[in-house]
Each structure stands twice: as structure tokens, then as C-alpha cells.
Design a protein around this motif. Sequence first.
Motif, short mmCIF file in Angstrom:
data_model
loop_
_atom_site.label_atom_id
_atom_site.label_comp_id
_atom_site.label_asym_id
_atom_site.label_seq_id
_atom_site.Cartn_x
_atom_site.Cartn_y
_atom_site.Cartn_z
N LEU A 28 0.19 -65.36 26.89
CA LEU A 28 -0.78 -64.94 25.87
C LEU A 28 -0.08 -64.67 24.54
N ILE A 29 1.09 -64.05 24.60
CA ILE A 29 1.86 -63.82 23.39
C ILE A 29 2.25 -65.15 22.75
N SER A 30 2.64 -66.10 23.58
CA SER A 30 3.01 -67.42 23.08
C SER A 30 1.81 -68.14 22.48
N ARG A 31 0.64 -67.99 23.10
CA ARG A 31 -0.56 -68.60 22.53
C ARG A 31 -0.87 -68.01 21.17
N TYR A 32 -0.67 -66.71 20.99
CA TYR A 32 -0.88 -66.09 19.69
C TYR A 32 0.07 -66.71 18.66
N TYR A 33 1.32 -66.89 19.06
CA TYR A 33 2.30 -67.54 18.18
C TYR A 33 1.83 -68.94 17.82
N LEU A 34 1.40 -69.69 18.81
CA LEU A 34 0.98 -71.06 18.56
C LEU A 34 -0.28 -71.15 17.70
N GLN A 35 -1.27 -70.36 18.04
CA GLN A 35 -2.58 -70.47 17.42
C GLN A 35 -2.73 -69.67 16.12
N ILE A 86 2.87 -70.09 33.25
CA ILE A 86 2.90 -69.82 34.69
C ILE A 86 2.25 -68.46 34.92
N ALA A 87 1.17 -68.44 35.68
CA ALA A 87 0.46 -67.20 36.04
C ALA A 87 -0.01 -66.41 34.81
N THR A 88 -0.44 -67.11 33.79
CA THR A 88 -0.95 -66.45 32.59
C THR A 88 -2.46 -66.25 32.71
N PRO A 89 -2.95 -65.05 32.48
CA PRO A 89 -4.39 -64.79 32.59
C PRO A 89 -5.14 -65.21 31.31
N HIS A 90 -5.31 -66.51 31.11
CA HIS A 90 -5.92 -67.04 29.89
C HIS A 90 -7.34 -66.52 29.67
N HIS A 91 -8.01 -66.15 30.74
CA HIS A 91 -9.37 -65.61 30.63
C HIS A 91 -9.43 -64.16 31.09
N GLY A 92 -8.26 -63.52 31.17
CA GLY A 92 -8.20 -62.11 31.53
C GLY A 92 -7.93 -61.89 33.01
N THR A 93 -7.63 -60.64 33.32
CA THR A 93 -7.39 -60.24 34.70
C THR A 93 -7.96 -58.84 34.94
N LEU A 94 -8.59 -58.65 36.06
CA LEU A 94 -9.15 -57.34 36.39
C LEU A 94 -8.06 -56.29 36.58
N ALA A 95 -6.86 -56.72 36.93
CA ALA A 95 -5.73 -55.80 37.11
C ALA A 95 -5.42 -55.05 35.81
N ALA A 96 -5.84 -55.58 34.68
CA ALA A 96 -5.56 -54.94 33.39
C ALA A 96 -6.36 -53.65 33.19
N TYR A 97 -7.33 -53.39 34.06
CA TYR A 97 -8.10 -52.15 33.97
C TYR A 97 -7.34 -50.95 34.55
N PHE A 98 -6.22 -51.19 35.23
CA PHE A 98 -5.49 -50.11 35.88
C PHE A 98 -4.53 -49.36 34.95
N LEU A 99 -4.18 -49.95 33.82
CA LEU A 99 -3.26 -49.30 32.88
C LEU A 99 -3.88 -49.24 31.50
N PRO A 100 -3.70 -48.13 30.78
CA PRO A 100 -4.37 -47.95 29.49
C PRO A 100 -3.58 -48.44 28.27
N PRO A 110 -2.13 -50.57 25.16
CA PRO A 110 -2.82 -51.52 24.29
C PRO A 110 -2.60 -52.99 24.66
N GLY A 111 -1.37 -53.37 24.95
CA GLY A 111 -1.10 -54.77 25.32
C GLY A 111 -1.78 -55.18 26.61
N ILE A 112 -1.84 -54.26 27.55
CA ILE A 112 -2.50 -54.53 28.82
C ILE A 112 -4.01 -54.63 28.62
N LYS A 113 -4.56 -53.77 27.78
CA LYS A 113 -6.00 -53.82 27.51
C LYS A 113 -6.42 -55.17 26.95
N GLN A 114 -5.54 -55.81 26.21
CA GLN A 114 -5.85 -57.12 25.65
C GLN A 114 -5.95 -58.19 26.72
#
Length: 89
Positions: A19-26, A40-54, A56-60
Motif C-alpha cells: 500500500l505504501i508502494s502504491r501511494y508512491y506510484l500513484q 505479496i499479501a497486500t490488502p489492496h481492499h483492506g483487511t478486517l485484522a486492521a480493526y484490532f490496532l488503533p 494511524p497506519g493500521i487504520k488506513q
Amino acid sequence: MTLWRSDRIDLIAFSMGGLISRYYLQRLGGLAKTDRFITIATPHHGTLAAYFLPFPGIKQMRPNSLFLIDLNGNLEQMQELVFVSYYSL
């Protein structure tokens, strides 16, 4: 002796790094400098696991975050390069 040189790169990223690389590219002009992008294993459409930690980068990485909506809003940009995404369910 001449070495083969290029001003273009191949970019390989794992998980959140994709996702960081996509930001760089786009958003930061990286498309003009990149030939191939492999994630590899990039959550391009998000991941529910991101709700477990508060953090800022994880929230994205949450599904439908403003960050992901923005990146996914103009995916046609990515057609300028070879884009491969490896993932598993």
C-alpha cells in the motif's frame, strides 16, 4: 566494459509495504520510474485484522478507509506498468 543501466525500477512489496508502494506510484510520481510492481499479501481492499490496532497506519488498512478509497478510485493508472498481486484466502 559497460554495465547495463536503467533509470527505471522493479518494485516488490509485502503486506502494508504494498500500500505504501502504491501511494508512491500513484501519488508521488513513481509510475514514471517503475516498470514492474509485484505485491505479496497486500490488502489492496483492506483487511478486517486492521480493526484490532488503533495506530494511524493500521487504520488506513481497514476496508473502505479513506486512504484505500482514494487509491482504488483511479486504478487505471496502474495499467502503465506490469502489476502482479500474490495473495491467498
